[in-house]
Design a protein around this motif. Structure first.
Motif, PDB file in Angstrom:
ATOM      1  N   TRP A 349     110.512 -12.799 -74.576  1.00 30.36           N
ATOM      2  CA  TRP A 349     110.474 -12.166 -73.254  1.00 30.36           C
ATOM      3  C   TRP A 349     109.621 -12.951 -72.060  1.00 30.36           C
ATOM      4  O   TRP A 349     110.083 -12.870 -71.014  1.00 30.36           O
ATOM      5  N   LEU A 350     108.508 -13.586 -72.422  1.00 26.36           N
ATOM      6  CA  LEU A 350     107.760 -14.367 -71.328  1.00 26.36           C
ATOM      7  C   LEU A 350     108.766 -15.387 -70.621  1.00 26.36           C
ATOM      8  O   LEU A 350     108.815 -15.493 -69.565  1.00 26.36           O
ATOM      9  N   VAL A 351     109.461 -15.979 -71.733  1.00 25.10           N
ATOM     10  CA  VAL A 351     110.458 -17.000 -70.928  1.00 25.10           C
ATOM     11  C   VAL A 351     111.689 -16.192 -70.444  1.00 25.10           C
ATOM     12  O   VAL A 351     112.052 -16.861 -69.271  1.00 25.10           O
ATOM     13  N   GLN A 357     105.161 -21.419 -69.278  1.00 20.77           N
ATOM     14  CA  GLN A 357     103.863 -21.994 -69.611  1.00 20.77           C
ATOM     15  C   GLN A 357     102.984 -21.070 -70.485  1.00 20.77           C
ATOM     16  O   GLN A 357     102.515 -21.328 -71.239  1.00 20.77           O
ATOM     17  N   GLU A 358     102.970 -19.722 -69.888  1.00 23.24           N
ATOM     18  CA  GLU A 358     102.240 -18.612 -70.604  1.00 23.24           C
ATOM     19  C   GLU A 358     102.844 -18.336 -72.171  1.00 23.24           C
ATOM     20  O   GLU A 358     101.976 -18.356 -73.021  1.00 23.24           O
ATOM     21  N   ALA A 359     104.045 -18.407 -72.363  1.00 26.07           N
ATOM     22  CA  ALA A 359     104.820 -18.419 -73.493  1.00 26.07           C
ATOM     23  C   ALA A 359     104.235 -19.738 -74.542  1.00 26.07           C
ATOM     24  O   ALA A 359     103.888 -19.476 -75.690  1.00 26.07           O
ATOM     25  N   TYR A 360     104.481 -20.967 -74.038  1.00 24.93           N
ATOM     26  CA  TYR A 360     104.045 -22.141 -74.624  1.00 24.93           C
ATOM     27  C   TYR A 360     102.234 -22.020 -74.995  1.00 24.93           C
ATOM     28  O   TYR A 360     102.171 -22.237 -76.276  1.00 24.93           O
ATOM     29  N   LEU A 362     100.621 -19.318 -75.476  1.00 23.78           N
ATOM     30  CA  LEU A 362     100.519 -18.134 -76.541  1.00 23.78           C
ATOM     31  C   LEU A 362     100.832 -18.588 -77.832  1.00 23.78           C
ATOM     32  O   LEU A 362     100.057 -18.438 -78.781  1.00 23.78           O
ATOM     33  N   MET A 363     102.039 -19.345 -78.060  1.00 20.74           N
ATOM     34  CA  MET A 363     102.360 -19.698 -79.123  1.00 20.74           C
ATOM     35  C   MET A 363     101.535 -20.887 -79.823  1.00 20.74           C
ATOM     36  O   MET A 363     101.110 -20.856 -80.846  1.00 20.74           O
ATOM     37  N   ASN A 364     100.824 -21.963 -78.880  1.00 20.38           N
ATOM     38  CA  ASN A 364     100.325 -22.841 -79.298  1.00 20.38           C
ATOM     39  C   ASN A 364      99.046 -22.708 -79.870  1.00 20.38           C
ATOM     40  O   ASN A 364      98.254 -22.946 -80.788  1.00 20.38           O
ATOM     41  N   SER A 365      98.305 -21.573 -78.821  1.00 19.52           N
ATOM     42  CA  SER A 365      97.142 -20.879 -79.247  1.00 19.52           C
ATOM     43  C   SER A 365      96.770 -19.985 -80.305  1.00 19.52           C
ATOM     44  O   SER A 365      95.846 -19.967 -81.322  1.00 19.52           O
ATOM     45  N   THR A 366      98.009 -19.399 -80.520  1.00 24.68           N
ATOM     46  CA  THR A 366      97.971 -18.395 -81.724  1.00 24.68           C
ATOM     47  C   THR A 366      97.965 -18.969 -82.939  1.00 24.68           C
ATOM     48  O   THR A 366      97.530 -18.604 -83.956  1.00 24.68           O
ATOM     49  N   CYS A 367      98.851 -19.979 -83.198  1.00 24.43           N
ATOM     50  CA  CYS A 367      99.371 -20.288 -84.503  1.00 24.43           C
ATOM     51  C   CYS A 367      99.131 -22.052 -84.566  1.00 24.43           C
ATOM     52  O   CYS A 367     100.018 -22.777 -85.260  1.00 24.43           O
ATOM     53  N   SER A 368      98.300 -22.546 -83.760  1.00 27.22           N
ATOM     54  CA  SER A 368      98.159 -24.117 -83.601  1.00 27.22           C
ATOM     55  C   SER A 368      97.843 -24.661 -85.021  1.00 27.22           C
ATOM     56  O   SER A 368      98.332 -25.652 -85.350  1.00 27.22           O
ATOM     57  N   SER A 369      96.985 -23.876 -85.872  1.00 29.73           N
ATOM     58  CA  SER A 369      96.497 -24.518 -86.995  1.00 29.73           C
ATOM     59  C   SER A 369      97.674 -24.565 -88.058  1.00 29.73           C
ATOM     60  O   SER A 369      97.908 -25.347 -88.812  1.00 29.73           O
ATOM     61  N   HIS A 370      98.407 -23.422 -87.735  1.00 28.15           N
ATOM     62  CA  HIS A 370      99.491 -23.084 -88.653  1.00 28.15           C
ATOM     63  C   HIS A 370     100.661 -24.210 -88.631  1.00 28.15           C
ATOM     64  O   HIS A 370     101.355 -24.762 -89.302  1.00 28.15           O
ATOM     65  N   LEU A 371     100.779 -24.322 -87.297  1.00 33.34           N
ATOM     66  CA  LEU A 371     102.163 -25.309 -86.948  1.00 33.34           C
ATOM     67  C   LEU A 371     101.476 -26.705 -87.029  1.00 33.34           C
ATOM     68  O   LEU A 371     102.508 -27.642 -87.527  1.00 33.34           O
ATOM     69  N   LYS A 372     100.447 -27.156 -87.260  1.00 31.36           N
ATOM     70  CA  LYS A 372      99.872 -28.478 -87.610  1.00 31.36           C
ATOM     71  C   LYS A 372     100.121 -28.853 -89.153  1.00 31.36           C
ATOM     72  O   LYS A 372     100.466 -29.831 -89.818  1.00 31.36           O
ATOM     73  N   THR A 373      99.606 -27.736 -89.994  1.00 32.58           N
ATOM     74  CA  THR A 373      99.908 -27.928 -91.433  1.00 32.58           C
ATOM     75  C   THR A 373     101.373 -27.711 -91.916  1.00 32.58           C
ATOM     76  O   THR A 373     102.069 -28.493 -92.585  1.00 32.58           O
ATOM     77  N   SER A 374     101.692 -26.498 -91.228  1.00 31.67           N
ATOM     78  CA  SER A 374     103.191 -26.227 -91.374  1.00 31.67           C
ATOM     79  C   SER A 374     103.760 -26.103 -92.730  1.00 31.67           C
ATOM     80  O   SER A 374     104.919 -26.698 -93.031  1.00 31.67           O
ATOM     81  N   HIS A 386     111.470 -24.533 -81.936  1.00 31.90           N
ATOM     82  CA  HIS A 386     112.388 -24.617 -81.321  1.00 31.90           C
ATOM     83  C   HIS A 386     112.248 -23.864 -79.973  1.00 31.90           C
ATOM     84  O   HIS A 386     112.489 -24.733 -79.127  1.00 31.90           O
ATOM     85  N   LEU A 387     111.749 -22.701 -79.747  1.00 37.40           N
ATOM     86  CA  LEU A 387     111.063 -22.360 -78.729  1.00 37.40           C
ATOM     87  C   LEU A 387     110.036 -23.164 -77.616  1.00 37.40           C
ATOM     88  O   LEU A 387     110.509 -23.513 -76.572  1.00 37.40           O
ATOM     89  N   MET A 388     109.123 -23.822 -78.498  1.00 39.69           N
ATOM     90  CA  MET A 388     108.300 -24.616 -77.892  1.00 39.69           C
ATOM     91  C   MET A 388     108.999 -25.751 -77.462  1.00 39.69           C
ATOM     92  O   MET A 388     108.874 -26.313 -76.028  1.00 39.69           O
ATOM     93  N   GLY A 389     109.724 -26.408 -78.189  1.00 38.15           N
ATOM     94  CA  GLY A 389     110.534 -27.541 -77.761  1.00 38.15           C
ATOM     95  C   GLY A 389     111.628 -27.331 -76.791  1.00 38.15           C
ATOM     96  O   GLY A 389     111.645 -28.211 -75.681  1.00 38.15           O
ATOM     97  N   THR A 390     112.173 -26.162 -76.505  1.00 36.55           N
ATOM     98  CA  THR A 390     113.014 -26.040 -75.529  1.00 36.55           C
ATOM     99  C   THR A 390     112.310 -25.746 -74.170  1.00 36.55           C
ATOM    100  O   THR A 390     112.596 -26.024 -73.018  1.00 36.55           O
ATOM    101  N   ILE A 391     111.056 -25.038 -74.148  1.00 38.12           N
ATOM    102  CA  ILE A 391     110.133 -24.892 -73.078  1.00 38.12           C
ATOM    103  C   ILE A 391     109.875 -26.336 -72.640  1.00 38.12           C
ATOM    104  O   ILE A 391     109.728 -26.587 -71.254  1.00 38.12           O
ATOM    105  N   CYS A 392     109.391 -27.217 -73.366  1.00 38.18           N
ATOM    106  CA  CYS A 392     109.167 -28.576 -73.082  1.00 38.18           C
ATOM    107  C   CYS A 392     110.058 -29.285 -72.312  1.00 38.18           C
ATOM    108  O   CYS A 392     110.166 -30.095 -71.439  1.00 38.18           O
ATOM    109  N   LEU A 393     111.438 -28.994 -73.046  1.00 37.03           N
ATOM    110  CA  LEU A 393     112.613 -29.678 -72.165  1.00 37.03           C
ATOM    111  C   LEU A 393     112.937 -29.188 -71.215  1.00 37.03           C
ATOM    112  O   LEU A 393     113.241 -30.010 -70.108  1.00 37.03           O
TER     113      LEU A 393
END
Length: 446
Positions: A349-351, A357-360, A362-374, A386-393
């Motif tokens: 919805w933010l996107v 940037q707010e969306a990115y 939010l995802m990065n801060s909320t689950c950064s440890s989870h995304l690192k270990t994944s 995918h959402l974070m990647g498309t925002i960067c793109l």
């Protein structure tokens, strides 16, 4: 519907009857000859020894007359249902079919009544719509082949009550299987039969297995499947009026009903009405549970999405997205699928409103440890990457986008397989990025 001369109990089944059906187990009784699946001498021994004396007393020895055994078995069914002995109750309903056939023969309406009761049991006790429908069809075949209605009013009432049970069971079974047309067809027959019952005066009320609430709720859901949204809203209103009148205005059941009403209103683009219903559901959930509960989180997420779809209440949408995410995090933790799904919905919805940037963040801060270990290879985690990647793109951060989308592809391949549409789309995007000079140079330096 008027109350007299029909009395309809309100606790014949609960809201869970429409959830996904339970898988059929290996010991499911035979559908063709249900009486053959019960061993009269051994099936109840272990259970019988541990039950209350009043339940033991309901059993007669095998030399008792079939009429007496049928009467006692019917009593036993009620006891077993009260004690939540579901499988045993189902076995006794099968026994009732066998005893009724012995007493009345193959073409008697009493046998149809036993089949209808068995069908209703498979539906409400076991959650098995296919078995329920087959037994209901057996009851229907008996009643439609040589049914004699030139009987006393009392017997007519019993026959019509049987028709109510079998047509409701058929309607509800088709509803579970998402067959809206057949469901609505059978449930509307129940309405007509109830009207006919009103015209009979047998001197006493008819006790039916189906409540007004059950019927109206099923009709509302079937109407939604058939896209008859005005009718659906009307039926749901009846359900709400009935529940409020009998149980009060803050029962858990109302949460689900208000949410279903909202879905119907959204389908006909009445967003403000949908939001009103969801606010009611949210308010009840908060009152019954608390703000940090799963129930409140679910209600908050639906409300947030409704505000977002309307396009007119950005502040309200953001407030409820954030509230729902916090509630899931508190109730379940940051790494549970429900939490991550809410995170994705909020971020999308933010996107959508241009706050990439707010969306990115939010995802990065909320689950950064989870995304690192994944270690969690799931659809939702893949969607986060995918959402974070498309925002960067979109912001021309090619190397970061490539890294995130590569991780997304790894998860999608594990979850969907390499030939799935989503996997192929991500692979094509990565192939395009590999041709980018910025991405290629970044890969070389690593």
């Amino acid at each position: 519907m008027q109350a007299s001369p029909i009395y309809i109990p309100s606790e014949s089944m609960d809201a869970d009857a429409y959830q996904q059906p339970m898988p059929q187990t290996a010991n499911t009784p035979s559908l063709e000859n249900p009486e053959d699946s019960v061993d009269d001498s051994t099936s109840r021994e272990s259970w019988r020894d541990n039950k209350k004396p009043r339940q033991k007393a309901l059993y007669l020895d095998n030399d008792s007359a079939p009429e007496h055994r049928l009467s006692h078995t019917l009593q036993l069914v009620e006891e077993l249902i009260k004690e939540k002995e579901i499988l045993e109750a189902n076995k006794e309903l099968i026994r009732c079919v066998a005893l009724t056939r012995i007493i009345y023969g193959d073409g008697h309406w009493r046998l149809a009544q036993s089949y209808a009761n068995l069908a209703h049991g498979y539906l409400t006790l076991r959650g098995l719509p296919a078995q329920a429908a087959q037994h209901a069809e057996s009851a229907k075949e008996i009643l439609l082949n040589g049914l004699d209605m030139s009987k006393s009013d009392e017997e007519k009432q019993a026959i019509l009550g049987t028709l109510v049970t079998l047509y409701y069971t058929l309607g509800a079974a088709h509803l579970i299987q998402n067959n809206g047309r057949e469901s609505l067809h059978n449930l509307q027959k129940v309405e007509k039969i109830l009207e006919e019952l009103q015209t009979l005066d047998g001197g006493k009320a008819v006790v039916l297995k189906i409540s007004e609430k059950d019927l109206a709720l099923a009709l509302g859901r079937a109407s939604v499947l058939q896209n008859k949204l005005n009718s659906a809203a009307s039926y749901f209103e009846k359900v709400i009026d009935y529940v409020i009148m009998t149980e009060g205005d803050s029962t858990p059941e109302l949460v689900t009903i208000y949410q279903e009403m909202a879905k119907a209103e959204q389908s006909r683009s009445k967003h403000d009405r949908a939001i009103e219903h969801l606010l009611q559901a949210h308010s009840i959930a908060i009152a019954l549970y608390n703000k940090a509960s799963v129930e409140a989180a679910e209600a908050g997420l639906l409300l947030a999405k409704a505000y977002a779809v309307s396009g007119n209440y950005d502040d309200a949408a953001e407030m409820y997205f954030a509230e729902s995410l916090r509630a899931y995090q508190a109730a379940l933790g940051p790494d549970e699928s429900e939490t991550l799904n809410t995170l994705v919905e909020y971020s999308k919805w933010l996107v959508q409103i241009g706050r990439n940037q707010e969306a990115y963040k939010l995802m990065n801060s909320t689950c950064s440890s989870h995304l690192k270990t994944s270690g969690d290879f799931s659809e939702t985690v893949a969607e986060v990457f995918h959402l974070m990647g498309t925002i960067c793109l979109a912001e021309s951060k090619m190397q970061k986008a490539y890294k995130l989308l590569k991780k997304c592809l790894e998860i999608q391949t594990a979850v969907y397989g390499s030939q799935h549409k989503k996997t192929r789309q991500t692979q094509e995007l990565l192939n395009m990025l590999q041709k980018s000079p910025t991405t290629s140079e970044g890969n070389k330096t690593r």
